[in-house]
Design a protein around this motif. Structure first.
Motif, mmCIF file in Angstrom:
data_model
loop_
_atom_site.group_PDB
_atom_site.id
_atom_site.type_symbol
_atom_site.label_atom_id
_atom_site.label_comp_id
_atom_site.label_asym_id
_atom_site.label_seq_id
_atom_site.Cartn_x
_atom_site.Cartn_y
_atom_site.Cartn_z
ATOM 1 N N UNK A 8 26.514 -9.931 5.571
ATOM 2 C CA UNK A 8 25.955 -10.591 4.389
ATOM 3 C C UNK A 8 24.628 -9.969 3.971
ATOM 4 N N UNK A 9 24.502 -8.664 4.187
ATOM 5 C CA UNK A 9 23.218 -7.984 3.979
ATOM 6 C C UNK A 9 22.749 -8.019 2.526
ATOM 7 N N UNK A 10 23.663 -7.850 1.575
ATOM 8 C CA UNK A 10 23.264 -7.830 0.165
ATOM 9 C C UNK A 10 22.700 -9.179 -0.266
ATOM 10 N N UNK A 11 23.367 -10.249 0.148
ATOM 11 C CA UNK A 11 22.917 -11.590 -0.221
ATOM 12 C C UNK A 11 21.554 -11.895 0.388
ATOM 13 N N UNK A 12 21.375 -11.522 1.667
ATOM 14 C CA UNK A 12 20.104 -11.765 2.332
ATOM 15 C C UNK A 12 18.996 -10.949 1.682
ATOM 16 N N UNK A 13 19.281 -9.686 1.366
ATOM 17 C CA UNK A 13 18.279 -8.830 0.727
ATOM 18 C C UNK A 13 17.863 -9.399 -0.628
ATOM 19 N N UNK A 14 18.828 -9.884 -1.380
ATOM 20 C CA UNK A 14 18.514 -10.473 -2.695
ATOM 21 C C UNK A 14 17.649 -11.715 -2.546
ATOM 22 N N UNK A 15 17.958 -12.547 -1.546
ATOM 23 C CA UNK A 15 17.203 -13.784 -1.358
ATOM 24 C C UNK A 15 15.765 -13.491 -0.927
ATOM 25 N N UNK A 16 15.598 -12.534 -0.013
ATOM 26 C CA UNK A 16 14.256 -12.190 0.436
ATOM 27 C C UNK A 16 13.450 -11.520 -0.677
ATOM 28 N N UNK A 17 14.136 -10.819 -1.547
ATOM 29 C CA UNK A 17 13.454 -10.219 -2.703
ATOM 30 C C UNK A 17 12.882 -11.317 -3.593
ATOM 31 N N UNK A 18 13.646 -12.384 -3.782
ATOM 32 C CA UNK A 18 13.184 -13.508 -4.599
ATOM 33 C C UNK A 18 12.006 -14.240 -3.935
ATOM 34 N N UNK A 19 11.977 -14.222 -2.597
ATOM 35 C CA UNK A 19 10.940 -14.938 -1.858
ATOM 36 C C UNK A 19 9.775 -14.024 -1.438
ATOM 37 N N UNK A 20 9.748 -12.836 -1.967
ATOM 38 C CA UNK A 20 8.783 -11.825 -1.523
ATOM 39 C C UNK A 20 7.332 -12.279 -1.684
ATOM 40 N N UNK A 21 7.007 -12.868 -2.813
ATOM 41 C CA UNK A 21 5.623 -13.297 -3.060
ATOM 42 C C UNK A 21 5.206 -14.381 -2.079
ATOM 43 N N UNK A 22 6.092 -15.343 -1.836
ATOM 44 C CA UNK A 22 5.768 -16.441 -0.924
ATOM 45 C C UNK A 22 5.627 -15.942 0.516
ATOM 46 N N UNK A 23 6.525 -15.046 0.924
ATOM 47 C CA UNK A 23 6.458 -14.491 2.277
ATOM 48 C C UNK A 23 5.211 -13.628 2.453
ATOM 49 N N UNK A 24 4.849 -12.889 1.421
ATOM 50 C CA UNK A 24 3.643 -12.059 1.481
ATOM 51 C C UNK A 24 2.415 -12.923 1.695
ATOM 52 N N UNK A 25 2.385 -14.082 1.036
ATOM 53 C CA UNK A 25 1.250 -14.991 1.182
ATOM 54 C C UNK A 25 1.137 -15.500 2.618
ATOM 55 N N UNK A 26 2.277 -15.784 3.233
ATOM 56 C CA UNK A 26 2.271 -16.282 4.618
ATOM 57 C C UNK A 26 1.848 -15.173 5.571
ATOM 58 N N UNK A 27 2.383 -13.967 5.385
ATOM 59 C CA UNK A 27 2.026 -12.841 6.256
ATOM 60 C C UNK A 27 0.536 -12.513 6.134
ATOM 61 N N UNK A 28 -0.025 -12.724 4.947
ATOM 62 C CA UNK A 28 -1.440 -12.426 4.702
ATOM 63 C C UNK A 28 -2.376 -13.502 5.227
ATOM 64 N N UNK A 29 -1.835 -14.644 5.620
ATOM 65 C CA UNK A 29 -2.679 -15.749 6.086
ATOM 66 C C UNK A 29 -3.513 -15.317 7.296
ATOM 67 N N UNK A 30 -4.745 -15.790 7.351
ATOM 68 C CA UNK A 30 -5.668 -15.373 8.411
ATOM 69 C C UNK A 30 -5.152 -15.732 9.803
ATOM 70 N N UNK A 31 -4.571 -16.907 9.959
ATOM 71 C CA UNK A 31 -4.055 -17.310 11.275
ATOM 72 C C UNK A 31 -2.896 -16.421 11.718
ATOM 73 N N UNK A 32 -2.008 -16.107 10.787
ATOM 74 C CA UNK A 32 -0.879 -15.225 11.106
ATOM 75 C C UNK A 32 -1.399 -13.852 11.517
ATOM 76 N N UNK A 33 -2.350 -13.323 10.768
ATOM 77 C CA UNK A 33 -2.886 -11.987 11.066
ATOM 78 C C UNK A 33 -3.635 -11.959 12.394
#
Length: 230
Positions: free
Chosen positions: A98-123
């Motif tokens: 199901x790689x295409x579907x997962x890739x499409x979904x993560x592309x849509x969530x890219x901004x939100x995931x980037x915000x979480x990865x950038x969080x100070x606690x995560x880093x």
């Protein structure tokens, strides 16, 4: 951005993350930002994410991948956005059904995931975990092997006794490869090893208490926090 190789375990986590909505991830990012101080323990970050309304198993997958991707960003010098682009390319080139579907979904969530990865606690958690494993050699396992060596009479016809000794075998990882070393030990050596191990545990406890109680700072012992939260 080149494709990032995705492991089967990582794919499982990403499938869980891909099942989250944009609002779910925004709530997580908002909750992480609301904490009074930066958190370095991955297990504590998971508790914060669960507190935002996320199921515990889902929170584990999300935090595990967020910290892993933050660690990748730190090591490669790439931004969360570029790292996610490489991750999505890796998913597309993987053998997942199901790689295409997962890739499409993560592309849509890219901004939100980037915000979480950038969080100070995560880093900072990614940094702390990296420091806990940043050694030339990493312990893997150990065991004591008892060996009996018979003493044969001069005529080589029968045993007249035996010498019993032990060897301590240590397995460790160095430069990504597993190695082993064995050392012969006697009973006095074993007593010394036990005493030193107990002394080391006391020193670790005192050091942790110094930061947590006296300095009022966060601390965890190497091994208490892992990428798998086990």
């Amino acid at each position: 951005m080149p494709a990032i190789r995705v492991s089967p375990d990582q794919l499982e986590d990403l499938l869980v993350v891909g099942g989250m909505s944009s609002d779910d991830l925004k709530a997580v990012a908002s909750r992480l930002l609301s904490v009074d101080e930066v958190v370095i323990a991955a297990s504590k970050i998971r508790e914060i994410v669960v507190d935002s309304g996320v199921d515990s198993a889902v929170a584990t997958s999300l935090v595990r991948q967020a910290i892993a991707l933050a660690a990748y960003c730190r090591a490669s010098g790439r931004s969360p956005e570029d790292t996610l682009s490489g991750l999505i390319k890796g998913i597309v080139s993987s053998g997942a059904s199901n790689k295409e579907r997962l890739a499409d979904k993560l592309t849509l969530l890219k901004a939100e995931l980037s915000a979480i990865i950038s969080d100070a606690s995560i880093r900072q958690s990614a940094k702390a975990l990296h420091l806990s494993f940043e050694h030339e050699k990493i312990y893997h396992a150990s065991r004591l092997i008892v060996d009996i060596r018979p003493v044969i009479n001069d005529e080589r016809e029968a045993t007249i006794g035996a010498v019993i000794h032990a060897s301590f075998r240590l397995d460790y990882f160095a430069e990504g490869e597993r190695h082993s070393v064995s050392v012969a030990v006697d009973t006095s050596d074993l007593d010394e090893m036990i005493a030193n191990l107990e002394d080391c545990k006391k020193k670790l406890s005192v050091s942790k208490e110094l930061f947590e109680v006296k300095l009022k700072q966060q601390a965890f012992l190497a091994g208490e926090e892992t990428y798998g939260f086990d």
